[in-house]
Design a protein around this motif. Structure first.
Motif, mmCIF file in Angstrom:
data_model
loop_
_atom_site.group_PDB
_atom_site.id
_atom_site.type_symbol
_atom_site.label_atom_id
_atom_site.label_comp_id
_atom_site.label_asym_id
_atom_site.label_seq_id
_atom_site.Cartn_x
_atom_site.Cartn_y
_atom_site.Cartn_z
ATOM 1 N N ASP A 55 -4.615 4.519 1.128
ATOM 2 C CA ASP A 55 -5.339 4.326 2.449
ATOM 3 C C ASP A 55 -5.232 2.770 2.593
ATOM 4 O OD1 ASP A 55 -5.843 6.988 2.487
ATOM 5 O OD2 ASP A 55 -7.874 6.924 2.060
ATOM 6 N N ALA A 56 -5.174 1.970 1.557
ATOM 7 C CA ALA A 56 -5.631 0.609 1.402
ATOM 8 C C ALA A 56 -4.317 -0.239 2.072
ATOM 9 C CB ALA A 56 -5.580 0.010 0.108
ATOM 10 N N GLY A 59 -5.817 0.077 5.614
ATOM 11 C CA GLY A 59 -7.157 -0.098 5.809
ATOM 12 C C GLY A 59 -7.995 0.909 6.564
ATOM 13 N N VAL A 60 -7.383 2.374 6.326
ATOM 14 C CA VAL A 60 -7.918 3.393 7.045
ATOM 15 C C VAL A 60 -8.127 4.662 6.081
ATOM 16 C CG1 VAL A 60 -8.011 5.073 8.781
ATOM 17 C CG2 VAL A 60 -6.947 3.016 9.299
ATOM 18 N N MET A 61 -9.550 4.866 5.971
ATOM 19 C CA MET A 61 -9.862 5.406 4.656
ATOM 20 C C MET A 61 -10.193 7.069 5.129
ATOM 21 S SD MET A 61 -13.485 5.565 2.635
ATOM 22 C CE MET A 61 -13.706 6.019 1.007
ATOM 23 N N TYR B 55 -10.434 4.421 -2.505
ATOM 24 C CA TYR B 55 -11.174 3.439 -1.790
ATOM 25 C C TYR B 55 -12.645 3.220 -2.633
ATOM 26 C CZ TYR B 55 -9.561 0.936 2.388
ATOM 27 O OH TYR B 55 -8.734 0.007 2.888
ATOM 28 N N ILE B 120 -18.068 0.529 2.798
ATOM 29 C CA ILE B 120 -16.688 1.091 2.669
ATOM 30 C C ILE B 120 -16.469 2.272 3.576
ATOM 31 C CG2 ILE B 120 -15.415 2.589 1.163
ATOM 32 C CD1 ILE B 120 -16.708 1.114 -1.294
ATOM 33 N N PHE B 121 -17.406 3.091 3.813
ATOM 34 C CA PHE B 121 -17.379 4.338 4.604
ATOM 35 C C PHE B 121 -17.029 4.032 6.228
ATOM 36 C CE2 PHE B 121 -18.373 6.443 0.769
ATOM 37 C CZ PHE B 121 -17.542 7.574 0.905
ATOM 38 N N LEU B 123 -14.763 2.547 7.214
ATOM 39 C CA LEU B 123 -13.472 2.579 7.269
ATOM 40 C C LEU B 123 -13.042 3.840 7.489
ATOM 41 C CD1 LEU B 123 -12.690 -0.017 4.363
ATOM 42 C CD2 LEU B 123 -12.551 -0.602 6.824
#
Lengths: 384, 352
Positions: A55-56, A59-61, B55, B120-121, B123
């Motif tokens: 995802d990095a 940058g979209v989780m 992540y 973090i979330f 994202l």
């Protein structure tokens, strides 16, 4: 197996350094092309499996959440696979499993990466600075292959030229290097000895998609299906004493399981062509040996003799392969997709005459993740 | 004809604020526990699949290290979803339906302690419209709570009742991170955190893992006396765009329940992925749960929320109760995304 699975639609975006589309637009373009090929719409899809590398990179989780709308997944099952560089092939295999289980009739699978959105070298270094990139990890193992097999150094250059010449025939390929030559490869900067700049894959944006269905679904398909004869995945530890990273046991096991399931006893003769995951030139001979297509020490001789060119007895990476386009999360799926392209006879200028059985392959991590499939135009081909 | 598939062994770590060792070690302990209990050798497992998130650990490809927790020598047939372990269970269940293999090991693991989940979330939001707004899951949960209040579908007291009951139930759960006997009145005295939510309406930040072993019919009976049969798994997603959703409802949960033919009246227990107390009110209604069904006897995610394991822990909790004879039929629910965007249901049952 409860059901047999086949691919009835394929779609890709053009691969490029930077595609001026949103991630949503990118995956949707590939998905729509696959649906168009199958003459289906999103309404015909029962489940969706997506895959990409970390995802990095963008940058979209957990991007299945934000892509639910673009892929018309609302009200449907969608899940996301991540198995490092092998992910595209793992994702395709997961989609096939959904169909083989009998639980879903028609499944859409999409792999993508938009590497221009992030810092790929940073991500490949585990999110730490000062990383040496994938080439830096693989170069010592390539050296070891050269030592063990006594291969001459021009083999790597030869693969780099062959795949780029093949890529000129593929309109989707990222790199179209009209003037590629052995001289150019050899004179390009040394990145990770023995790998020159032109022996390395590019960093690409792009997406690939396939529609997988069951036997009933193939009857409604407008174009010939590619039957999935077999698929296999294997993983081993990243590091341990005695590990052979040149010819990893996981790669050998994976190939053995795959051939056994497909009924293949002599892969070089019984498989018509292969799309192997070759991000750095030397991996062509290494995987020919590592996946039992030839004896140990014979891989580079296959390359050297021209056997792996289109027109040779075992063509490899007819589409130009990862050396021409590497949108990581898509790349493994593209290998599977291009195998489909060959057995359906739709590969255009890079079609292998009469290809009936083809191998799609991907690897990842520290050469410790493997995912492979074999497709055929014939649901039950006989091998003699 | 669907294959009969059962959970034959299960294990979980306690939820804790900060587990001092690595994520692979969290998994390894549980895998070893299951292998010991079933007297299986590692290489007898046909398929292994894990759910985790890069992540959370702040390191791309961190899932690769988790393979060390399973043992991958000789090489294993293995996969990974970048999702809660409940979705790994889904894929394993699908894989066993193919009928050619018998045993699958599933893990979900997560360590939220290295980072700040609230940073973090966001994202998870689409990078073009929502993410630049910094819309985090707590704020979305606040919007959901407000929508429920404005529509008269719940009161702040209802939220506090969920929390009070969950925290009290967690007193008997050795794996819970937060447990307390606290009254609704006392909870309502607390200040707002993200109005109308109070701090206790949110889950704790947790590290933890869960592992389950599933087997096909005959093999399941060989491996354990009390297999817990999975009667069905389904998962569905909703739009990502909040403006296109009714946050007071969970249509994807209702749809999954319909697909599974869920008879809510038959459920003795339901473990719901209630990360924010208002979600329980939404889910109860969407799933048609009655007072007959015991909800979150473990205390639920409000008392321990190791992200990426939280959903699989719901399965573990239900299966344990069925195995122990406390329940005959149960439902586990897992969720992903802000305000219950994606929902998974797993119906389980003991031998009649």
């Amino acid at each position: 197996m409860a059901e047999r699975a086949a691919v009835i639609g394929i779609g890709q975006t053009k691969y490029a350094r930077c595609i001026p589309l949103s991630i949503d637009g990118l995956v949707r373009e590939a998905a729509l092309r696959a649906l168009e090929d199958a003459e289906l719409t999103f309404a015909d899809i029962d489940a969706i499996v997506i895959g990409k590398a970390p995802d990095a990179l963008e940058g979209v989780m957990m991007p299945e959440l934000s892509l639910a709308d673009a892929l018309c997944a609302v009200g449907k099952p969608i899940h996301r696979v991540h198995t490092a560089g092998s992910v595209g092939a793992s994702t395709a295999i997961s989609a096939v499993t959904l169909v083989e289980s009998g639980m879903y009739d028609t499944v859409l699978t999409v792999g993508y990466e938009k590497q221009s959105d992030g810092n790929f070298m940073w991500a490949l270094s585990g999110g730490r600075s000062g990383g040496h990139g994938a080439g830096g990890s693989f170069a010592p193992w390539i050296r070891d292959y050269i030592r063990r097999s006594d291969a001459p150094e021009h083999i790597g250059w030869k693969v780099a030229v062959k795949d780029r010449l093949n890529g000129l025939k593929n309109p989707y390929a990222h790199l179209h290097l009209e003037d590629i030559s052995i001289e150019k490869v050899k004179e390009s900067p040394m990145l990770w000895d023995p790998l020159h700049f032109l022996e390395s894959c590019p960093s690409s944006d792009g997406a690939a998609a396939m529609v997988v269905t069951n036997a009933a679904g193939t009857k409604r398909a407008p174009r010939p299906p590619a039957w999935v004869l077999a698929h296999a995945k294997r993983t081993e530890f990243t590091v341990f004493p005695g590990r052979d990273p040149v010819k990893p046991a996981a790669g050998v096991d994976c190939a053995e399981a795959l051939y056994k399931k497909a009924g293949i006893t002599d892969p070089r003769r019984q498989i018509d062509c292969a799309e192997l995951y070759v991000p750095f030139s030397w991996f062509e001979p290494m995987w020919l040996e590592g996946h039992l297509i030839c004896e140990e020490g014979e891989g580079w001789k296959m390359t050297d003799s021209g056997a792996t060119e289109i027109g040779g007895d075992f063509p490899v990476n007819m589409s130009g392969g990862v050396l021409c386009s590497n949108a990581i999360g898509a790349s493994g799926m593209v290998r599977c997709l291009e195998a489909v392209n060959q057995v359906r006879g739709t590969a255009g200028d890079y079609q292998v005459d009469g290809a009936r059985v083809a191998l799609g392959h991907a690897y990842g991590g520290a050469s410790n993740y493997f995912a492979m499939w074999i497709v055929s135009s014939d649901p039950n081909p006989s091998f003699d | 004809m669907a294959e009969e598939i059962a959970i034959v062994a299960l294990a979980q770590t306690p939820s804790c604020r900060s587990y001092p060792d690595t994520e692979p070690s969290l998994i390894m302990g549980l895998v070893n526990q299951i292998l010991a209990e079933t007297e299986l050798d590692r290489h007898e497992i046909d398929f292994t699949i894990a759910g985790s998130s890069d992540y959370l650990s702040g390191s791309p490809f961190s899932f690769i290290a988790n393979v060390d927790g399973f043992g991958a020598w000789p090489p294993v047939y293995e996969s990974h979803v970048e999702m809660d372990g409940a979705w790994a269970l889904f894929e394993a269940y699908v894989r066993l339906q193919c009928g050619d293999i018998d045993l699958a090991l599933i893990a979900g693991s997560g360590k939220s302690s290295p980072g700040t989940p609230r940073d973090i979330f966001p994202l998870q939001a689409d990078p073009y419209v929502h993410a630049p707004l910094g819309l985090d899951p707590v704020s979305v949960a606040g919007l959901q709570a407000r929508a429920l209040l404005d529509a008269g579908k719940a009161t702040e007291r209802d939220f506090a009742e969920v929390v009070s009951r969950s925290r009290r139930d967690a007193l008997s759960n050795p794996y819970a991170q937060v447990a307390k006997d606290i009254s609704v009145e006392a909870l309502l005295q607390e200040p707002y955190f993200a109005s109308p939510l109070r701090k206790h309406d949110l889950p704790p930040i947790s590290d933890g893992a869960a592992v389950v072993l599933i087997a096909r019919g005959k093999r399941a009976r060989e491996l354990c006396d009390k297999p817990v049969w999975i009667r069905g798994i389904d998962h569905r997603i909703e739009s990502h765009y909040l403006g296109l959703r009714d946050l007071k409802d969970s249509p994807s949960s209702s749809l999954a329940a319909r697909n599974l033919g869920l008879d809510a009246g038959s459920l003795d227990v339901a473990e719901l992925c209630v990360r924010y107390s208002p979600e329980e009110i939404v889910l109860r209604q969407a799933l048609g749960l009655s007072d007959r069904t015991r909800i979150n006897p473990s205390g639920g995610p409000l008392c321990g929320h190791p992200v990426m394991a939280t959903g699989l822990i719901r399965v573990v909790e239900v299966a344990r109760r069925i195995r122990g004879g406390e329940a005959g039929c149960g439902l586990a629910h897992a969720a992903s995304g802000p305000a219950l965007q994606q929902n998974l249901l797993c119906i389980m049952e003991g031998d009649a």
